[in-house]
Structures are given as structure tokens and as C-alpha cells.
Design a protein around this motif. Structure first.
Motif, PDB file in Angstrom:
ATOM      1  N   ASP A 482       0.878  -1.177   0.000  1.00 12.11           N
ATOM      2  CA  ASP A 482       0.000   0.000   0.000  1.00 12.11           C
ATOM      3  C   ASP A 482       0.904   1.212   0.000  1.00 12.11           C
ATOM      4  O   ASP A 482       1.693   1.387   0.930  1.00 12.11           O
ATOM      5  N   VAL A 483       0.799   2.035  -1.026  1.00 10.28           N
ATOM      6  CA  VAL A 483       1.685   3.195  -1.106  1.00 10.28           C
ATOM      7  C   VAL A 483       0.943   4.426  -0.594  1.00 10.28           C
ATOM      8  O   VAL A 483      -0.130   4.761  -1.093  1.00 10.28           O
ATOM      9  N   GLY A 484       1.520   5.064   0.417  1.00 13.88           N
ATOM     10  CA  GLY A 484       0.924   6.280   0.957  1.00 13.88           C
ATOM     11  C   GLY A 484       1.727   7.498   0.531  1.00 13.88           C
ATOM     12  O   GLY A 484       2.958   7.480   0.545  1.00 13.88           O
ATOM     13  N   ARG A 485       1.024   8.550   0.105  1.00 16.64           N
ATOM     14  CA  ARG A 485       1.714   9.775  -0.322  1.00 16.64           C
ATOM     15  C   ARG A 485       1.287  10.912   0.601  1.00 16.64           C
ATOM     16  O   ARG A 485       0.130  10.998   1.011  1.00 16.64           O
ATOM     17  N   HIS A 486       2.231  11.781   0.891  1.00  9.02           N
ATOM     18  CA  HIS A 486       1.974  12.837   1.861  1.00  9.02           C
ATOM     19  C   HIS A 486       1.012  13.872   1.288  1.00  9.02           C
ATOM     20  O   HIS A 486       1.149  14.290   0.140  1.00  9.02           O
ATOM     21  N   PRO A 487       0.044  14.321   2.105  1.00  8.73           N
ATOM     22  CA  PRO A 487      -0.936  15.301   1.618  1.00  8.73           C
ATOM     23  C   PRO A 487      -0.285  16.584   1.116  1.00  8.73           C
ATOM     24  O   PRO A 487      -0.776  17.193   0.156  1.00  8.73           O
ATOM     25  N   GLU A 488       0.817  16.945   1.724  1.00  7.03           N
ATOM     26  CA  GLU A 488       1.491  18.174   1.295  1.00  7.03           C
ATOM     27  C   GLU A 488       1.999  18.030  -0.142  1.00  7.03           C
ATOM     28  O   GLU A 488       1.880  18.936  -0.960  1.00  7.03           O
ATOM     29  N   MET A 489       2.543  16.849  -0.426  1.00  5.77           N
ATOM     30  CA  MET A 489       3.023  16.576  -1.782  1.00  5.77           C
ATOM     31  C   MET A 489       1.849  16.586  -2.755  1.00  5.77           C
ATOM     32  O   MET A 489       1.917  17.161  -3.838  1.00  5.77           O
ATOM     33  N   ILE A 490       0.740  15.957  -2.334  1.00  4.69           N
ATOM     34  CA  ILE A 490      -0.430  15.881  -3.217  1.00  4.69           C
ATOM     35  C   ILE A 490      -0.932  17.287  -3.538  1.00  4.69           C
ATOM     36  O   ILE A 490      -1.204  17.625  -4.695  1.00  4.69           O
ATOM     37  N   ARG A 491      -1.009  18.109  -2.498  1.00  5.02           N
ATOM     38  CA  ARG A 491      -1.496  19.484  -2.705  1.00  5.02           C
ATOM     39  C   ARG A 491      -0.561  20.247  -3.632  1.00  5.02           C
ATOM     40  O   ARG A 491      -0.995  20.942  -4.549  1.00  5.02           O
ATOM     41  N   ALA A 492       0.744  20.080  -3.408  1.00  3.07           N
ATOM     42  CA  ALA A 492       1.717  20.825  -4.218  1.00  3.07           C
ATOM     43  C   ALA A 492       1.619  20.419  -5.685  1.00  3.07           C
ATOM     44  O   ALA A 492       1.663  21.264  -6.582  1.00  3.07           O
ATOM     45  N   VAL A 493       1.450  19.117  -5.920  1.00  2.00           N
ATOM     46  CA  VAL A 493       1.335  18.655  -7.309  1.00  2.00           C
ATOM     47  C   VAL A 493       0.043  19.176  -7.926  1.00  2.00           C
ATOM     48  O   VAL A 493       0.009  19.598  -9.084  1.00  2.00           O
ATOM     49  N   ALA A 494      -1.024  19.172  -7.123  1.00  2.00           N
ATOM     50  CA  ALA A 494      -2.301  19.670  -7.629  1.00  2.00           C
ATOM     51  C   ALA A 494      -2.170  21.129  -8.032  1.00  2.00           C
ATOM     52  O   ALA A 494      -2.651  21.537  -9.098  1.00  2.00           O
ATOM     53  N   GLU A 495      -1.487  21.895  -7.201  1.00  2.00           N
ATOM     54  CA  GLU A 495      -1.333  23.320  -7.512  1.00  2.00           C
ATOM     55  C   GLU A 495      -0.479  23.502  -8.765  1.00  2.00           C
ATOM     56  O   GLU A 495      -0.776  24.326  -9.620  1.00  2.00           O
ATOM     57  N   ALA A 496       0.569  22.705  -8.867  1.00  2.00           N
ATOM     58  CA  ALA A 496       1.440  22.817 -10.041  1.00  2.00           C
ATOM     59  C   ALA A 496       0.718  22.387 -11.309  1.00  2.00           C
ATOM     60  O   ALA A 496       1.107  22.754 -12.411  1.00  2.00           O
ATOM     61  N   SER A 497      -0.334  21.572 -11.141  1.00  2.00           N
ATOM     62  CA  SER A 497      -1.051  21.069 -12.309  1.00  2.00           C
ATOM     63  C   SER A 497      -2.221  21.955 -12.710  1.00  2.00           C
ATOM     64  O   SER A 497      -2.880  21.682 -13.710  1.00  2.00           O
TER      65      SER A 497
END
Ligand SMILES: [Zn+2]
Length: 763
Positions: A482-497
Motif C-alpha cells: 500500500d503506497v501512501g503519499r503525503h498530503p502536502e506533496m499531493i497538494r503541491a502537485v495539484a497546484e502545479a497542475s
């Protein structure tokens, strides 16, 4: 492999369509088939199929060979083998009465480019023939499988007369059975076996049942057993379906040694006095599912062995089966029955000529050229030497896939270059300059096909033979991540996208991915492996997998996770006990939205690297590659607005983004090599920085959910905790994902390497 093309120029016939039986290394396989793809390529040149006799190693591959040939290609065989062929083709829905032609001994018929005359030979199954193939370019004689039985049970004698007349006529090429070339002297007759069987059965009068085991196709032996039954007043009972199958085929052809109706039903065994029974079984080679094998281990419903039984082993132990046959006979012996087997008992005779018979026929035929067939390569070589010792000047030994060209030697000075015996070769012989009358013209790499006894047929790779070996010898490790990704990373990628995101957002996303590395919930189990005291191997595998994942950047693709975990598990197994097991790693996203973030990040990296390091190109706002984006942005993460934003960027910002791109490229190289990846020690605790958003709850649950599975079941050595589930909000988001999102996600996680789970549909 008995599947030979013989031709003149490029007109060929196929002699026999046999299979081979795999040895114990081909795990789970029951048949090895000839290269039907080669036959399919040559289908236009193959004008007919002719079968010498009904043994499986001569007709067994027909259900695979027939579909490879032209639908109108005729098949010729003697009456009894034709009965077996018809039944086989019916089983495979390939029966076509119009294609099947029964041949008779000494009656010539047109067979492709040849005038073919079948010639009677004796063997261990009824109605066997050799082939005389005449053409303008010389005469070829192929013996099929043969011995000289001076006193055959069915009265059909070996046609010495015709072999002698062939010698007078002149034979350009002779091909003969090499199976027993190393056995001195001559084979004994079935009549001798019959006498031995009768005496043995009579010797057990009043003592109990007699059980014989034999090759089911050996109807001569069945006849001898029937004689023994009649002499002792016993009734015959068959235990093993194939015995009935062969006897009924013989009955249809008028060749049955006795009426199948005289055989008593196995279900009625208990109704008879043991002294009235003569039981015939299959399983002489201790085949796993054969009746005698099952009876030896108390597993047969039809046959329960009794201490008063006499077991007559009326067969040969085929080399390679020795160990399991001895195990079976030991098991039978331990249950009490008396056993008779071995050469001195004369309960079996070979169907293949010994050296004395081979020499006799060689002297009759006096061929110009000799090609030994049917036997191990070493036997073929010995047979070629035997031919030279008997005055044959030209001999050759070829392997499967080689084509031999032969020209008839008309007289001392003139050499015809016309005729050729092609043995599954690829090279055309037409128009070739030839300096000798017998030479190898070419060779193709033939592929063996394997069949698992059911529908499964394919090459060694397709049947997973190497994998089967690894699984059997080395075992298997299965690991779910199960791969967990940090919410901060997710938010940053979302913003960059986002459509109007600038390079600063991209840089922030890259930083977040680097700082917020992956977290993993790992489950690992093994089969067929020694795991040490206290499941030590499992502990080590679990730790290795977890550490491998947590060294990866926060936006690493699932395929990268699977690759590094598989590598880590392999290294661990090797270090633990020098094992190289099959390793299966399946990684999946703990939160599907996080997977989309990783995919978006991967796309951004790809697109960014298109810029290269040319600053002017970047500032000029090149056209961006399209594609779907994070959160339903169908125009791609850098739409038109994004380009305008870039054009307004300062040089400093642009340089920062380019530097970041370079850093990311280097990082991707590192991802490919776990050893050089940044160590987990640099990571800060993911949980400590989490806030109370839905994303973070998911991550918190994930972090609490690590577990491992003990080998042999789910009952883990470590206390199991309930696995975390994504909160409802995440599921709702998933339902709202735009069309095409899942396809993009699949594309972002290519499973094109089998080690990474090539057969797994994702998600
Ligand atoms: Zn045979």
C-alpha cells in the motif's frame, strides 16, 4: 521427434506426426509437440501425411499438426492406426472422412511426388508398415518402427521377401529404426512372452488373483494374456480406460485378439473368486494417474491390492522412469503381493530390432546412402557406424531441424542432383550446386511446443516452464504494498497542475516530492521456502520492502515501487539463504487521488524535460504536449494560460525551474538504482506534520496498518491490525473523476515488465 518431411525438389510428404513425452524437468507438461509453426509455413509444399503405425510417438501430434496443414491434405494410414487416428481427430473436432485414406501392404498408391508402397514390418502394435517411396530420382525406404518377430501373435510376418527384392532393385536412401542398435543379438518373439505368461499364471493356480501391467497399445501382449487366462480358466478384467480403447479400435478393424465383450467389468470384481481373475492394468511406467500407481498407494477405487495377488510386470521400464517405477513396485511389494519382473522372467520383449536384425535388413537393402532415424543421437551415430561396417559407403546423422540432401548415384561418373530427403529444413535444394550425393543442406531452429494434457499448448515460454522450475526449486515471495503519499506533496502537485500554475508551483511540487517521501504498508508472504526460526526471513523481507519504498520520492510511480521492492526482496533472499525465488510485488495506491498526483507529476517531468536546457526556448513558450491532467483538466497541465504566465516569468524564476528540471532528471536516474537512492534517514516523520484533513486521516490510518503474513496462511506472526480504508470523501472524489482519468492512470503506471506484475489489470 517422429515428424519428418521427405520430398523431391519442393514437393514434400510428412511421415508420421508424433509427440514426445517430457521428462520430470518439464513440470506439469504431458506432451512435447513438433514445431507446427514450421509446418504451417510449409503447408503449400506438404502434399500428404502418411502414418507408419499407431503409437503415440507417431500419431499423437496429429490434433496439432492437422490444423497447421492445408485443409485438403490427405492422411494415409493402415487400417488399425486409422481407427486410432479417427477417434483422436473426432475428440478434437478435426474429423474429415474425405481426407482419410486406408492403405494396404504391397499396394502402391500416389503419395505426393512419390509412388508409395507400404511394406509389412512387425512391432509392438498391430498393422505396422515401412514405406517404399519411388520417384524418377531414386528410391527411398523408411522402415518405421520395426523388429523381426519370427512368430508374430497375429500371424502377420515381417516382409523379408520385399526387403530382399528392394536390394536387387536398388535403394538410394535407407532410413531405419535405431532404438536398440546397442543391444547385441536379436529380439525374442511375442510367442516366447506368451509361454512365460501362461506358465506364470498357471503357477499361481489356487493362490489368488493375477494382475498384469503392460503398455495399453500392445494388443499382441493382450492376446498372450488372453491365452494365459484361457489356459487357467480365469476371466480378464481391464483396469485402465486405454486398454478398452485400443481393444475396441482393433475390434472395429477385425484385429481384436478377443471380443471386448468377454472382458468383465471392473465394478464386478468382487463378484468373482480371486482364482478366476486375471486383471490387466495400465501404469507400467508408474504414471501418476494410472491405475496400478494409484493401487500401489491405496488410492484406486477399482483395484485394491491383496497379499495373495501375483503381479506380473509385462513391460519395459523406459529410461527416465526407473526411480518412480521402483518406488511403485516397492509400495506394491510392501502390501504383500508377489512380483515378477526383470529380463529373466521373459514377460516382455522389445518392439525394436536389436543389432542382429538391423544388420540382416541392412544387408538385404544394400542402400547407397543410409540415414539412421528413431533414437538418441548417440544411437544414431552407432547405427551409422553399423551401416558402414556392413558395406554402406555414405551415411549421415542429422538433428531435429536439419535438412539432408541426397542424390541417387546412377553410376561411378554421373551424379544426379535431383532428389532429396528433407528433414524439416528451411533451405531449398532446387538448383543448388552439389559436390557430394549426401550432405546437410540447411538447418532451422525448431521450437518445441508443450501441452499440459488439457487445452494449454504453447512454447516453453508460453507455458512458463522456467517459472515452474523456479517455483518448484526456489519458491515464491509475494508482496503487497500500500503506497501512501503525503498530503502536502499531493497538494503541491495539484497546484502545479492547475491551468494557470507557474514554474514556482512546479518547483514547489518537486521540492515536496523530494522531501515528503513515500510511506508503505507492506504485506509479505512466501511459499516453498525455508524462513528460519521465528520467521526470520519474513521479518527481513518486510523490513527490506518497507525501507525500499520509503527511500523513493513522494511522487514515484507504482511501477518504480514494484521494481525497487522486487530488487530489495531478491537481494534479501540471496543474502539470507542464497535462494533466488520468484518474486511478485503488487503495489497500489492507498488513496486513488494520490496516484493521480503521482501521474500528473510524472507527466510534468516528461513535458519539462522536453525543454532541454535551452533558456530561450523555454522563454519563448513552446507548444506543450497535451493529455489529460489532474483534477479533470483535459487540456494538460500547461494550457494556454500557463504559457502566457511563463512568458511573463523573470529570468531568475526560469533558471530556478530549469535547475529543478535537471535535478529531477538526475533523481530519475537514481530511482532506477536503489543503492544510490537517498537514504531513509533523511526523512522526517510523515505523521508529525499531518493536519486533520481527510488526506491526512488516510495517511495516519495507513501508517498504523503495517502487517505481515506468515507462510501457509493469513495467520500472521505479528499481531494484525485492521487495515486502514480511505475516508468517504476520497471515494466520493473518485466517483467524480473525469472520463478518461483511469486510462491516464493506467498509462502512468505501465506494467510492461512481467516481474512487475505484467498480468495484473490496474486498477
Ligand atoms: Zn512404435
Amino acid at each position: 521427434m517422429n515428424c519428418m518431411l521427405i520430398g523431391v525438389y519442393d514437393r514434400y510428404i510428412l511421415v508420421d506426426a508424433g509427440l514426445m513425452f517430457p521428462d520430470f524437468t518439464d513440470l506439469g507438461m504431458q506432451k512435447i509437440l513438433p514445431d507446427t509453426s514450421f509446418l504451417a509455413q510449409w503447408r503449400d509444399k506438404i502434399e500428404a501425411v502418411v502414418i507408419t503405425h499407431g503409437h503415440e510417438d507417431h500419431i499423437g501430434a496429429l490434433p496439432w499438426v492437422v490444423p497447421a496443414l492445408d485443409p485438403s491434405t490427405p492422411i494415409y494410414a493402415g487400417g488399425f492406426p486409422m481407427q486410432l487416428i479417427k477417434r483422436r481427430l473426432q475428440e478434437f473436432n478435426l474429423y474429415d472422412e474425405g481426407r482419410l485414406h486406408t492403405i494396404n501392404m504391397r499396394q502402391p498408391f500416389q503419395l505426393g511426388p512419390f509412388e508409395c508402397t507400404p511394406i509389412r514390418v512387425t512391432h509392438s502394435i498391430p498393422d505396422c508398415c515401412g514405406l517404399v517411396l519411388r520417384s524418377d530420382h531414386g528410391t527411398i525406404v523408411h522402415t518405421g518402427d520395426w523388429k523381426i518377430d519370427e512368430n508374430p501373435v497375429d500371424g502377420e510376418v515381417f516382409d523379408r521377401e520385399m526387403f530382399e527384392s528392394l536390394g536387387r532393385e536398388g535403394v538410394a536412401l535407407f532410413m531405419s529404426d535405431s532404438t536398440n542398435v546397442l543391444a547385441p543379438g536379436r529380439t525374442t518373439s511375442e510367442a516366447l512372452v506368451e509361454t512365460s505368461l501362461v506358465n506364470r499364471v498357471l503357477g499361481h493356480q489356487g493362490k489368488g488373483r493375477v494382475i498384469t501391467t503392460q503398455f495399453a497399445s500392445n494388443l499382441h501382449r493382450m492376446a498372450a494374456v488372453k491365452k494365459a487366462a484361457d489356459a487357467s480358466g480365469r476371466k480378464i478384467c481391464f483396469i485402465g480406460m486405454s486398454l478398452n480403447h485400443y481393444l475396441e479400435a482393433a475390434q472395429r478393424e477385425g484385429r481384436a485378439p478377443f471380443d471386448p465383450k468377454e472382458v468383465i467389468d471392473a465394478a464386478d470384481l468382487d463378484d468373482y473368486d480371486p482364482n478366476q481373475l486375471l486383471i490387466v492394468t495400465t501404469g507400467s511406467q508408474a504414471e501418476p494417474r494410472a491405475q496400478l500407481t494409484m493401487a500401489a498407494h491405496g488410492l484406486s477405487h477399482q483395484l485394491k491390492l491383496q497379499a495373495s495377488d501375483l503381479v506380473l510386470y509385462s513391460a519395459k521400464v523406459i529410461p527416465g522412469n526407473d526411480t518412480r517405477v521402483m518406488q511403485m513396485m516397492n509400495a506394491i511389494s510392501q502390501m504383500g503381493p508377489e512380483i515378477a519382473m526383470g529380463r529373466d522372467e521373459n514377460l516382455h520383449t522389445s518392439g525394436h530390432a536389436y543389432k542382429g536384425e538391423l544388420e540382416e535388413v541392412m544387408r538385404y537393402v544394400k542402400p547407397q546412402h543410409f540415414l539412421p532415424v528413431h533414437g538418441e543421437y548417440a544411437f544414431l551415430t552407432a547405427h551409422a557406424q553399423l551401416a558402414r561396417d556392413n558395406g554402406v559407403n555414405y551415411t549421415s546423422v542429422i538433428r531435429n531441424g536439419q535438412m539432408l540432401g541426397v542424390g541417387e548415384r546412377r553410376n561411378r561418373n554421373t551424379v544426379s542432383i535431383g532428389s532429396a530427403a528433407g528433414v524439416a529444413g528451411a533451405e531449398e535444394i532446387l538448383g543448388r550446386e552439389r559436390t557430394d550425393t549426401m550432405q546437410v543442406l540447411g538447418e532451422v531452429e525448431l521450437i518445441n511446443y508443450y501441452n499440459d494434457g488439457n487445452k494449454g499448448t504453447g512454447t516453453a515460454t508460453e507455458m512458463g516452464l522456467e517459472e515452474r522450475q523456479v517455483l518448484a526449486v526456489e519458491g515464491i515471495v509475494v508482496c503487497a504494498v500500500d503506497v501512501g503519499r503525503h498530503p502536502e506533496m499531493i497538494r503541491a502537485v495539484a497546484e502545479a497542475s492547475a491551468p494557470n500554475a507557474g514554474p514556482a508551483a512546479a518547483a514547489a511540487a518537486a521540492r515536496a516530492a523530494s522531501q515528503r517521501r513515500l510511506k508503505a504498508n507492506v504485506r509479505v508472504t512466501t511459499r516453498g521456502m525455508w524462513v528460519g526460526l521465528g520467521d526470520r526471513l519474513l521479518e527481513q523481507l518486510h523490513t527490506a520492502a518497507k525501507e525500499a519504498v520509503e527511500r523513493l520520492p513522494g511522487d514515484a510511480a507504482l511501477s518504480a515501487v514494484e521494481r525497487v521492492v522486487a530488487d530489495a526482496l531478491r537481494r534479501t533472499c540471496k543474502a539470507f539463504n542464497r535462494r533466488r525465488p520468484e518474486v511478485v510485488v503488487i503495489a497500489h495506491e492507498f488513496d486513488p487521488r494520490a496516484g493521480a498526483a503521482a501521474a500528473a507529476s510524472a507527466r510534468r517531468r516528461d513535458t519539462s524535460s522536453d525543454h532541454g536546457t535551452d533558456l530561450r526556448g523555454f522563454q519563448g513558450g513552446q507548444q506543450q504536449r497535451g493529455g489529460g491532467g489532474w483534477q479533470g483538466q483535459q487540456r494538460g497541465y500547461q494550457g494556454r494560460g500557463g504559457q502566457q504566465q511563463q512568458q511573463r516569468m523573470s529570468d531568475r524564476e526560469a533558471r530556478e525551474v530549469l535547475a529543478e528540471n535537471d535535478r529531477r532528471r538526475q533523481q530519475r536516474v537514481r530511482e532506477a538504482d536503489l543503492l544510490s537512492a537517498p537514504k531513509g534517514a533523511e526523512l522526517e516523520d510523515l505523521a508529525s506534520s499531518a493536519d486533520s484533513s481527510d488526506d491526512d486521516q488516510a495517511v495516519q490510518q495507513l501508517l498504523g496498518g503495517a502487517e505481515k503474513i506468515a507462510p501457509g496462511g493469513d495467520s500472521g506472526a505479528a499481531p494484525k491490525k485492521r487495515r486502514g480504508r480511505p475516508p468517504k470523501a476520497a471515494a466520493a472524489d473518485l466517483q467524480e473523476l473525469p472520463p478518461g482519468f483511469l486510462d491516464q492512470r493506467r498509462a502512468a503506471n505501465p506494467r510492461d515488465h512481467p516481474e512487475q506484475g505484467g498480468n495484473v489489470e490496474y486498477p
